[in-house]
Design an enzyme around this catalytic site. Structure first.
Site, PDB file in Angstrom:
ATOM      1  N   LYS A 295      47.854 154.070 148.739  1.00  0.00           N
ATOM      2  CA  LYS A 295      49.320 154.049 148.841  1.00  0.00           C
ATOM      3  C   LYS A 295      49.983 154.775 147.685  1.00  0.00           C
ATOM      4  O   LYS A 295      51.050 155.351 147.848  1.00  0.00           O
ATOM      5  CB  LYS A 295      49.845 152.611 148.969  1.00  0.00           C
ATOM      6  CG  LYS A 295      49.527 152.019 150.334  1.00  0.00           C
ATOM      7  CD  LYS A 295      50.515 150.965 150.781  1.00  0.00           C
ATOM      8  CE  LYS A 295      50.219 150.585 152.234  1.00  0.00           C
ATOM      9  NZ  LYS A 295      50.969 149.448 152.724  1.00  0.00           N
TER      10      LYS A 295
ATOM     11  N   LYS B 172      42.615 155.295 158.785  1.00  0.00           N
ATOM     12  CA  LYS B 172      43.013 154.167 159.634  1.00  0.00           C
ATOM     13  C   LYS B 172      44.368 154.418 160.295  1.00  0.00           C
ATOM     14  O   LYS B 172      45.201 155.158 159.750  1.00  0.00           O
ATOM     15  CB  LYS B 172      43.010 152.858 158.838  1.00  0.00           C
ATOM     16  CG  LYS B 172      44.236 152.575 158.025  1.00  0.00           C
ATOM     17  CD  LYS B 172      44.299 151.077 157.645  1.00  0.00           C
ATOM     18  CE  LYS B 172      45.590 150.799 156.891  1.00  0.00           C
ATOM     19  NZ  LYS B 172      45.973 149.423 156.793  1.00  0.00           N
TER      20      LYS B 172
ATOM     21  N   LYS C 225      51.192 152.067 160.640  1.00  0.00           N
ATOM     22  CA  LYS C 225      52.579 152.066 161.129  1.00  0.00           C
ATOM     23  C   LYS C 225      53.369 153.218 160.539  1.00  0.00           C
ATOM     24  O   LYS C 225      54.230 153.795 161.165  1.00  0.00           O
ATOM     25  CB  LYS C 225      53.300 150.795 160.647  1.00  0.00           C
ATOM     26  CG  LYS C 225      52.897 149.521 161.268  1.00  0.00           C
ATOM     27  CD  LYS C 225      53.849 148.453 160.748  1.00  0.00           C
ATOM     28  CE  LYS C 225      53.150 147.154 160.443  1.00  0.00           C
ATOM     29  NZ  LYS C 225      52.474 147.103 159.136  1.00  0.00           N
TER      30      LYS C 225
HETATM   31  N1  AQP Z   1      44.095 150.433 161.640  1.00  0.00           N
HETATM   32  C1  AQP Z   1      43.901 149.130 161.582  1.00  0.00           C
HETATM   33  N2  AQP Z   1      42.844 148.574 162.208  1.00  0.00           N
HETATM   34  C2  AQP Z   1      42.649 147.245 162.168  1.00  0.00           C
HETATM   35  N3  AQP Z   1      43.482 146.381 161.539  1.00  0.00           N
HETATM   36  C3  AQP Z   1      44.539 146.892 160.908  1.00  0.00           C
HETATM   37  N4  AQP Z   1      45.536 146.323 160.202  1.00  0.00           N
HETATM   38  C4  AQP Z   1      46.376 147.293 159.775  1.00  0.00           C
HETATM   39  N5  AQP Z   1      45.957 148.494 160.184  1.00  0.00           N
HETATM   40  C5  AQP Z   1      44.814 148.286 160.893  1.00  0.00           C
HETATM   41  C6  AQP Z   1      45.667 144.892 159.991  1.00  0.00           C
HETATM   42  O1  AQP Z   1      46.994 144.541 160.315  1.00  0.00           O
HETATM   43  C7  AQP Z   1      47.374 143.429 159.510  1.00  0.00           C
HETATM   44  C8  AQP Z   1      48.758 143.648 158.977  1.00  0.00           C
HETATM   45  O2  AQP Z   1      48.792 144.774 158.152  1.00  0.00           O
HETATM   46  P1  AQP Z   1      50.065 145.007 157.231  1.00  0.00           P
HETATM   47  O3  AQP Z   1      51.232 145.363 158.026  1.00  0.00           O
HETATM   48  O4  AQP Z   1      50.234 143.849 156.343  1.00  0.00           O
HETATM   49  O5  AQP Z   1      49.656 146.169 156.303  1.00  0.00           O
HETATM   50  P2  AQP Z   1      48.798 147.411 156.448  1.00  0.00           P
HETATM   51  O6  AQP Z   1      47.358 147.017 156.503  1.00  0.00           O
HETATM   52  O7  AQP Z   1      49.206 148.312 155.341  1.00  0.00           O
HETATM   53  O8  AQP Z   1      49.230 147.999 157.876  1.00  0.00           O
HETATM   54  P3  AQP Z   1      49.740 149.416 158.194  1.00  0.00           P
HETATM   55  O9  AQP Z   1      49.932 149.497 159.670  1.00  0.00           O
HETATM   56  O10 AQP Z   1      48.864 150.470 157.589  1.00  0.00           O
HETATM   57  O11 AQP Z   1      51.170 149.389 157.523  1.00  0.00           O
HETATM   58  P4  AQP Z   1      51.849 150.427 156.561  1.00  0.00           P
HETATM   59  O12 AQP Z   1      51.778 151.751 157.270  1.00  0.00           O
HETATM   60  O13 AQP Z   1      53.244 149.930 156.403  1.00  0.00           O
HETATM   61  O14 AQP Z   1      51.083 150.412 155.287  1.00  0.00           O
HETATM   62  C9  AQP Z   1      46.325 143.265 158.444  1.00  0.00           C
HETATM   63  O15 AQP Z   1      45.531 142.145 158.756  1.00  0.00           O
HETATM   64  C10 AQP Z   1      45.509 144.515 158.538  1.00  0.00           C
HETATM   65  O16 AQP Z   1      44.155 144.248 158.250  1.00  0.00           O
END
Ligand code: AQP
Length: 334
Positions: A118, A200, A203
């Site tokens: 990040k 991965k 969002k």
């Molecule tokens: N690609 C993924 N595959 C499986 N699990 C995933 N998670 C996120 N991406 C994947 C799981 O979703 C839960 C919530 O995640 P979060 O919103 O707290 O944060 P994150 O992991 O940072 O998700 P994003 O989508 O990548 O958000 P942004 O783009 O805002 O940083 C967690 O349980 C995570 O494991």
């Protein structure tokens, strides 16, 4: 003989309201939450304090948080069975988060891959919150004395650190925190980007073709799968180096319940075009009921508000017990 009633185990998990959940969030995390509600005492939160480690537009953030709350309910979370709340409504999270920062080592935080990823992605805003994020996550979990934490595989490292922090704190003050276990689904633990299948699915990905939002319309979902990056072979099978196909197989397997062998047999002799179409159609169909319930919920804001107020009240009551214990142990004047 009197029946001994076993206390239900406690589950805590959360998701950031940083956008509409992706298929990765859904398969890796949220999809697994609803079925746990009967067997466990569950608390699920929208991690809005975590979300501000990346700059958010205030108006969009407020709306997104409401949208994400409705999405949790649309994905099957039931406010009658579980505590479903917004993190910033329970000040104990920030309070314990600070305390635990003082029991987390700089070196530990420096090793976190999410921080490295990040901070590279948001090089103009490498703030202290981005760095100490795992201490706040530890507070989220430990406040509720959670036994189990269902998360995607990408959160494994943070969970390990939570266990280390809790063990360190208990080592100094006695038995204050329950040491939580991770609960990481075997299938679909990590869903990859459709455009760059070694990364991965996220969002916040700027490429709209890289991720499926769970509210995407069926035709959009199908179009995105048709464009998914694969390889130059024409064999639907799960093998090292076939990142794009492996990802599509994982997704297809999760939404249809078919094994990898069954999928390989189903598409033997077919090109990738047929396979991608089948994955797109299966995902669109799987997400249809979520979209329908979501639309109904968004039309009733008063109901959503009553749910998150009730969630905050229950979460505050439980977390206050842990906070009292922590403060006494540390030696704060109460
Ligand atoms: N690609 C993924 N595959 C499986 N699990 C995933 N998670 C996120 N991406 C994947 C799981 O979703 C839960 C919530 O995640 P979060 O919103 O707290 O944060 P994150 O992991 O940072 O998700 P994003 O989508 O990548 O958000 P942004 O783009 O805002 O940083 C967690 O349980 C995570 O494991």
């Amino acid at each position: 003989m009197e029946e001994v009633k076993q206390k239900k185990k406690v589950i805590l998990s959360g998701i950031q309201p940083t956008g509409i959940f992706t298929l990765g969030n859904y398969i890796g995390a949220v999809k697994n939450w609803a079925p746990m509600q009967d067997e466990y005492n569950c608390a699920y939160m929208l991690a809005d304090l975590h979300a501000i480690t990346v700059r958010q537009d205030p108006k969009a953030f407020r709306e997104q948080t409401m949208t994400c709350y409705a999405l949790l309910l649309a994905c099957g979370l039931d406010p009658e069975k579980s505590i479903i709340f917004i993190q910033s409504h329970v000040p104990a999270h920030a309070e314990l988060g600070w305390i635990l920062e003082c029991y987390t080592q700089f070196g530990e935080l420096s090793r976190m891959t999410q921080f490295k990823d990040k901070s590279a992605k948001h090089a103009d805003n490498v703030n202290a919150g981005l760095f100490t994020y795992p201490s706040l996550m530890a507070a989220d979990i430990l406040l509720y004395q959670a036994d189990l934490v269902p998360v995607g595989a990408d959160q494994r490292q943070h969970l390990e650190l939570t266990r280390d922090i809790a063990t360190r704190f208990n080592g100094i003050y006695g038995n204050v925190f329950k040491i939580p276990e991770g609960f990481i689904p075997k299938a679909g633990a990590k869903i990859m980007s459709l455009a760059e299948p070694t990364k991965k699915m996220s969002k916040s990905d700027e490429n709209p073709n890289a991720c499926i939002s769970i509210l995407d319309k069926p035709e959009v979902i199908i179009k995105k799968f048709k464009r998914a990056v694969t390889d130059s072979e024409a064999e639907v099978c799960y093998r090292d180096g076939k990142d794009g196909i492996n990802n599509l197989m994982t997704i297809y397997s999760t939404v249809t319940g078919k094994t990898f062998d069954e999928i390989t047999a189903e598409f033997a002799g077919h090109g990738y075009g047929d396979f991608k179409l089948a994955v797109g159609e299966a995902v669109a169909e799987h997400l249809r009921p979520i979209r329908e319930v979501f639309d109904r919920l968004m039309a009733d804001k008063a109901y959503l508000e009553s749910c998150y107020r009730k969630g905050a009240e229950m979460a505050s009551r439980i977390s206050a017990r842990t906070m009292d214990k922590v403060k006494k142990k540390i030696g704060f004047v109460l």
